[in-house]
Design a protein around this motif. Structure first.
Motif, PDB file in Angstrom:
ATOM      1  N   LEU A  92       0.812  -1.214   0.000  1.00  0.00           N
ATOM      2  CA  LEU A  92       0.000   0.000   0.000  1.00  0.00           C
ATOM      3  C   LEU A  92       0.844   1.262   0.000  1.00  0.00           C
ATOM      4  CD1 LEU A  92      -2.734  -1.060   2.593  1.00  0.00           C
ATOM      5  CD2 LEU A  92      -3.128  -0.594   0.176  1.00  0.00           C
ATOM      6  N   VAL A  93       1.882   1.301   0.855  1.00  0.00           N
ATOM      7  CA  VAL A  93       2.632   2.534   1.089  1.00  0.00           C
ATOM      8  C   VAL A  93       3.781   2.688   0.102  1.00  0.00           C
ATOM      9  CG1 VAL A  93       4.035   3.787   2.775  1.00  0.00           C
ATOM     10  CG2 VAL A  93       1.981   2.571   3.509  1.00  0.00           C
ATOM     11  N   LEU A  94       4.525   1.613  -0.141  1.00  0.00           N
ATOM     12  CA  LEU A  94       5.713   1.707  -0.983  1.00  0.00           C
ATOM     13  C   LEU A  94       5.393   1.420  -2.455  1.00  0.00           C
ATOM     14  CD1 LEU A  94       8.268  -0.048   1.395  1.00  0.00           C
ATOM     15  CD2 LEU A  94       7.781   2.394   1.163  1.00  0.00           C
ATOM     16  N   ALA A  95       4.712   0.307  -2.703  1.00  0.00           N
ATOM     17  CA  ALA A  95       4.357  -0.024  -4.081  1.00  0.00           C
ATOM     18  C   ALA A  95       3.151   0.765  -4.578  1.00  0.00           C
ATOM     19  CB  ALA A  95       4.085  -1.523  -4.216  1.00  0.00           C
ATOM     20  N   ARG A  96       2.370   1.345  -3.653  1.00  0.00           N
ATOM     21  CA  ARG A  96       1.189   2.140  -3.996  1.00  0.00           C
ATOM     22  C   ARG A  96       0.196   1.362  -4.852  1.00  0.00           C
ATOM     23  NH1 ARG A  96       1.723   7.345  -2.458  1.00  0.00           N
ATOM     24  NH2 ARG A  96       3.823   8.116  -1.987  1.00  0.00           N
ATOM     25  N   LEU A  97       0.023   0.087  -4.533  1.00  0.00           N
ATOM     26  CA  LEU A  97      -1.002  -0.694  -5.223  1.00  0.00           C
ATOM     27  C   LEU A  97      -2.383  -0.275  -4.745  1.00  0.00           C
ATOM     28  CD1 LEU A  97       0.474  -4.319  -5.255  1.00  0.00           C
ATOM     29  CD2 LEU A  97       0.626  -2.549  -7.014  1.00  0.00           C
ATOM     30  N   PRO A  98      -3.400  -0.355  -5.587  1.00  0.00           N
ATOM     31  CA  PRO A  98      -4.753   0.011  -5.157  1.00  0.00           C
ATOM     32  C   PRO A  98      -5.264  -0.952  -4.089  1.00  0.00           C
ATOM     33  CG  PRO A  98      -4.778  -0.956  -7.354  1.00  0.00           C
ATOM     34  CD  PRO A  98      -3.334  -0.733  -7.013  1.00  0.00           C
ATOM     35  N   PRO A  99      -6.007  -0.446  -3.097  1.00  0.00           N
ATOM     36  CA  PRO A  99      -6.492  -1.315  -2.022  1.00  0.00           C
ATOM     37  C   PRO A  99      -7.284  -2.532  -2.493  1.00  0.00           C
ATOM     38  CG  PRO A  99      -6.770   0.973  -1.409  1.00  0.00           C
ATOM     39  CD  PRO A  99      -6.310   0.964  -2.845  1.00  0.00           C
ATOM     40  N   PRO A 100      -8.176  -2.434  -3.513  1.00  0.00           N
ATOM     41  CA  PRO A 100      -8.878  -3.658  -3.919  1.00  0.00           C
ATOM     42  C   PRO A 100      -7.931  -4.789  -4.330  1.00  0.00           C
ATOM     43  CG  PRO A 100      -9.970  -1.747  -4.847  1.00  0.00           C
ATOM     44  CD  PRO A 100      -8.700  -1.259  -4.239  1.00  0.00           C
ATOM     45  N   LEU A 101      -6.827  -4.451  -4.994  1.00  0.00           N
ATOM     46  CA  LEU A 101      -5.863  -5.473  -5.381  1.00  0.00           C
ATOM     47  C   LEU A 101      -5.173  -6.062  -4.154  1.00  0.00           C
ATOM     48  CD1 LEU A 101      -4.288  -7.079  -7.467  1.00  0.00           C
ATOM     49  CD2 LEU A 101      -2.753  -5.107  -7.745  1.00  0.00           C
ATOM     50  N   VAL A 102      -4.813  -5.205  -3.200  1.00  0.00           N
ATOM     51  CA  VAL A 102      -4.176  -5.687  -1.974  1.00  0.00           C
ATOM     52  C   VAL A 102      -5.147  -6.558  -1.182  1.00  0.00           C
ATOM     53  CG1 VAL A 102      -3.042  -4.995   0.173  1.00  0.00           C
ATOM     54  CG2 VAL A 102      -2.659  -3.674  -1.920  1.00  0.00           C
ATOM     55  N   VAL A 103      -6.435  -6.164  -1.171  1.00  0.00           N
ATOM     56  CA  VAL A 103      -7.449  -6.984  -0.497  1.00  0.00           C
ATOM     57  C   VAL A 103      -7.526  -8.364  -1.132  1.00  0.00           C
ATOM     58  CG1 VAL A 103      -9.944  -7.236  -0.186  1.00  0.00           C
ATOM     59  CG2 VAL A 103      -8.832  -5.073   0.380  1.00  0.00           C
ATOM     60  N   ALA A 104      -7.543  -8.429  -2.460  1.00  0.00           N
ATOM     61  CA  ALA A 104      -7.616  -9.719  -3.141  1.00  0.00           C
ATOM     62  C   ALA A 104      -6.379 -10.564  -2.847  1.00  0.00           C
ATOM     63  CB  ALA A 104      -7.780  -9.501  -4.646  1.00  0.00           C
ATOM     64  N   LEU A 105      -5.206  -9.946  -2.871  1.00  0.00           N
ATOM     65  CA  LEU A 105      -3.968 -10.671  -2.565  1.00  0.00           C
ATOM     66  C   LEU A 105      -3.974 -11.154  -1.120  1.00  0.00           C
ATOM     67  CD1 LEU A 105      -1.358  -8.405  -4.388  1.00  0.00           C
ATOM     68  CD2 LEU A 105      -2.193 -10.658  -5.107  1.00  0.00           C
ATOM     69  N   GLY A 106      -4.499 -10.329  -0.203  1.00  0.00           N
ATOM     70  CA  GLY A 106      -4.575 -10.735   1.202  1.00  0.00           C
ATOM     71  C   GLY A 106      -5.482 -11.929   1.408  1.00  0.00           C
ATOM     72  N   ALA A 107      -6.636 -11.930   0.723  1.00  0.00           N
ATOM     73  CA  ALA A 107      -7.549 -13.068   0.838  1.00  0.00           C
ATOM     74  C   ALA A 107      -6.889 -14.340   0.288  1.00  0.00           C
ATOM     75  CB  ALA A 107      -8.835 -12.778   0.090  1.00  0.00           C
ATOM     76  N   LEU A 108      -6.191 -14.219  -0.834  1.00  0.00           N
ATOM     77  CA  LEU A 108      -5.520 -15.376  -1.420  1.00  0.00           C
ATOM     78  C   LEU A 108      -4.403 -15.880  -0.502  1.00  0.00           C
ATOM     79  CD1 LEU A 108      -5.227 -17.231  -3.881  1.00  0.00           C
ATOM     80  CD2 LEU A 108      -3.643 -15.544  -4.857  1.00  0.00           C
ATOM     81  N   ALA A 109      -3.640 -14.946   0.078  1.00  0.00           N
ATOM     82  CA  ALA A 109      -2.568 -15.350   0.999  1.00  0.00           C
ATOM     83  C   ALA A 109      -3.133 -15.996   2.259  1.00  0.00           C
ATOM     84  CB  ALA A 109      -1.716 -14.138   1.346  1.00  0.00           C
ATOM     85  N   GLY A 110      -4.233 -15.442   2.783  1.00  0.00           N
ATOM     86  CA  GLY A 110      -4.850 -16.042   3.968  1.00  0.00           C
ATOM     87  C   GLY A 110      -5.360 -17.442   3.706  1.00  0.00           C
ATOM     88  N   TRP A 111      -5.950 -17.624   2.522  1.00  0.00           N
ATOM     89  CA  TRP A 111      -6.409 -18.971   2.157  1.00  0.00           C
ATOM     90  C   TRP A 111      -5.231 -19.925   2.027  1.00  0.00           C
ATOM     91  CZ3 TRP A 111      -5.204 -21.557  -2.432  1.00  0.00           C
ATOM     92  CH2 TRP A 111      -5.885 -22.758  -2.628  1.00  0.00           C
ATOM     93  N   ALA A 112      -4.127 -19.458   1.427  1.00  0.00           N
ATOM     94  CA  ALA A 112      -2.965 -20.319   1.263  1.00  0.00           C
ATOM     95  C   ALA A 112      -2.354 -20.686   2.599  1.00  0.00           C
ATOM     96  CB  ALA A 112      -1.936 -19.615   0.371  1.00  0.00           C
ATOM     97  N   LEU A 113      -2.267 -19.729   3.521  1.00  0.00           N
ATOM     98  CA  LEU A 113      -1.703 -20.012   4.832  1.00  0.00           C
ATOM     99  C   LEU A 113      -2.569 -21.012   5.606  1.00  0.00           C
ATOM    100  CD1 LEU A 113      -0.526 -16.451   5.976  1.00  0.00           C
ATOM    101  CD2 LEU A 113       0.913 -18.387   5.277  1.00  0.00           C
ATOM    102  N   ALA A 114      -3.885 -20.863   5.477  1.00  0.00           N
ATOM    103  CA  ALA A 114      -4.776 -21.787   6.178  1.00  0.00           C
ATOM    104  C   ALA A 114      -4.682 -23.188   5.580  1.00  0.00           C
ATOM    105  CB  ALA A 114      -6.206 -21.288   6.098  1.00  0.00           C
ATOM    106  N   ALA A 115      -4.466 -23.253   4.266  1.00  0.00           N
ATOM    107  CA  ALA A 115      -4.370 -24.563   3.616  1.00  0.00           C
ATOM    108  C   ALA A 115      -3.070 -25.260   3.957  1.00  0.00           C
ATOM    109  CB  ALA A 115      -4.493 -24.382   2.109  1.00  0.00           C
TER     110      ALA A 115
END
Length: 424
Positions: free
Chosen positions: A401-424
Motif C-alpha cells: 500500500l505505502v511503498l508499491a502504492r497498489l490500489p487497495p482492492p488489489l491488496v485486499v484480493a492478494l490478502g484473501a488469497l494469501a490467507g487462504w494459502a496459509l490456512a491450507a
C-alpha cells in the motif's frame, strides 16, 4: 527560518502552519462535480472490498477519495471525519454519505450509501434465506487474510494522519492521551472523552494562524435544509414510539427499535448490537441462535456492520416478504445517520471559520489520530494478528500500500488469497 521546516506536513492539517505557505502544501482545489453514477460505482467497489470495520473504512475512503480521486483535500476530509465522530450513528457511512453529497448532490449521497451498503446487505439477506452451508465462511482462511489486510489499511491511515495532524509536541501528546483514554475506557465513552478533551485542549492551548484563502469544500446544504433534516430526525424519533403505542403493532415497535438504535448509539457498529438484541430477541421476533448466527455472518462481510439490520429484517416473521422486510429495516436504521449528517454540515462549516473553532478542531483532529491508533490495536490488531505469519502478511500488505502504492482492492484480493494459502 521555521516556515520551510513546517511545510513538511502538507495536507490533512486543520489549518496552514506557515503564514505564507507553499501552494503545494495547501489544500488542493476540490475536483469538479461528478455524476451520481460515478459515485455509485466508486462506492460499490468499496462496498465489495472494505473489510475491517469503520476505522478501516476511513482508511479506504482516504486512499480512494483524497489521494487517488482528489474529490476533496485532506484537511477537509479530516474535518469531516471529526464531525462524524461527534454524531451518533455509523461514522464511516456518514462520511461516505457526505462525500457523495459533496460530489453529486442529494442523489450522490443516496448513491454513496447504496453502493457502499448494498453488497453486504444483499449477502446477509441471502444468508437469512437459509444458506447455512456457508456459515463456516466467517472462519475461513480467506476472511482471516482480509482482516490482516485491514491492519495494514488502518496502519497506513494512522501513519499519514499522524504526520499531518500532529506536527508539534502538543498535538502528538494529545494523540497519545486520546489513545490511552480510548483503550482504558469502555466502548464509545472513551472515544467521546478523548474527542472532548482534544477539543478543550486545542481551544485552551493552541493558537493557530488564520487559514489561508483558498478553495473550500461545499456540500451544497443550506441552513434551511439542514434545519429541516434535523427537524425530520427529531419528529421521527418522537413519532415512531407513539405510532407503535397507538397501533399496538409489533412491526411498528420493531421499526421504532431500529430507528432508535441508529439514532442514539455512539461508537460504531459493534455498539449497536446490544440495542438490536434488545429490540428483536425479547419480543420473540428473532431467537438467540438466529441472532448470533447472523452476527457471525456479518463479521465476514465488507461494508458497514449496520447491515446486520438487513439480516434481522429478513429472518424475522412479519407482514412483508423476507427480502422486502430486510431492505425496510436496513433503511430504517440508516435514516437517522443521513438526517444527522445533512443537518449538521452547514453549521459545522460556519463554525470552522472562527479562530476558537479552528484551535478546537486542531485538538479534535489530534484526538482522532489517537482514537485510530487505539483502534489499530483493539479490535483491528487483536482480531487479526495471531502469530508471526499473520504479522508478516500484514507487513507485506502495508508495504504494497505505502511503498508499491497498489490500489487497495488489489491488496485486499492478494490478502484473501494469501490467507487462504496459509490456512491450507
Amino acid at each position: 527560518m521555521r516556515a520551510p521546516a513546517r511545510r513538511r506536513f502538507p495536507l490533512f492539517c486543520t489549518v496552514s502552519i506557515s503564514p505564507s505557505p507553499n501552494p503545494d502544501a495547501t489544500a488542493q482545489a476540490p475536483a469538479r462535480p461528478g455524476s451520481p453514477l460515478e459515485v455509485l460505482w466508486a462506492f460499490f467497489k468499496l462496498g465489495l472490498t472494505s473489510f475491517g470495520g469503520p476505522v478501516a473504512h476511513l482508511g479506504y475512503f482516504h486512499q480512494a477519495f483524497v489521494e487517488r480521486r482528489r474529490w476533496l483535500d485532506a484537511r477537509s476530509y479530516a474535518d469531516l471525519v471529526a464531525l462524524c465522530q461527534f454524531l451518533p450513528g455509523p461514522a464511516s457511512s456518514q462520511v461516505g454519505m457526505a462525500l457523495g453529497l459533496q460530489r453529486a448532490g442529494w442523489m450522490g449521497a443516496l448513491m454513496a450509501w447504496v453502493g457502499f451498503t448494498l453488497p453486504s446487505a444483499l449477502a446477509l439477506i441471502a444468508f437469512a434465506y437459509g444458506i447455512a452451508r456457508h456459515g463456516e465462511f466467517a472462519r475461513s482462511g480467506a476472511v482471516h487474510g482480509l482482516k490482516i489486510v485491514a491492519v495494514a489499511v488502518v496502519a497506513q491511515a494512522v501513519w499519514g494522519m499522524a504526520k499531518a495532524l500532529c506536527p508539534d509536541r502538543l498535538r502528538a501528546g494529545l494523540a497519545i492521551v486520546a489513545a490511552l483514554l480510548a483503550l482504558a475506557l469502555p466502548l464509545a465513552f472513551g472515544q467521546l472523552a478523548a474527542i472532548v478533551l482534544g477539543g478543550l485542549a486545542g481551544w485552551l492551548l493552541l493558537s493557530l494562524p488564520a487559514a489561508p484563502a483558498g478553495p473550500s469544500v461545499s456540500y451544497g446544504v443550506s441552513r434551511r435544509a439542514g434545519l429541516a433534516a434535523l427537524a425530520v430526525f427529531f419528529v421521527l424519533l418522537a413519532a415512531l414510539p407513539l405510532a407503535a403505542a397507538a397501533f399496538g403493532s409489533g412491526f411498528w415497535q420493531l421499526a421504532d427499535g431500529f430507528y432508535r438504535a441508529g439514532s442514539l448509539v455512539f461508537g460504531g457498529g459493534h455498539v449497536v448490537l446490544p440495542l438490536l438484541q434488545a429490540a428483536v430477541v425479547p419480543p420473540g421476533a428473532v431467537d438467540s441462535a438466529q441472532f448470533l448466527a447472523g452476527y457471525g455472518a456479518t463479521q465476514a462481510m465488507p461494508g458497514p456492520l449496520f447491515t446486520f439490520a438487513a439480516y434481522l429484517g429478513a429472518v424475522m416473521d412479519g407482514p412483508l416478504p423476507a427480502w422486502l422486510s430486510g431492505l425496510f429495516f436496513l433503511v430504517v436504521i440508516f435514516v437517522p445517520a443521513f438526517l444527522l449528517v445533512a443537518g449538521a454540515l452547514p453549521f459545522w462549516q460556519a463554525l470552522q471559520g472562527r479562530a476558537a473553532a479552528r484551535n478546537a478542531m486542531a485538538g479534535v483532529n489530534a484526538a482522532v489520530v489517537g482514537i485510530l491508533l487505539a483502534a489499530l490495536y483493539d479490535p483491528v490488531w487483536t482480531g487479526a494478528i495471531a502469530g508471526p505469519l499473520d504479522f508478516g502478511l500484514a507487513l507485506a500488505a502495508f508495504g504494497l500500500l505505502v511503498l508499491a502504492r497498489l490500489p487497495p482492492p488489489l491488496v485486499v484480493a492478494l490478502g484473501a488469497l494469501a490467507g487462504w494459502a496459509l490456512a491450507a
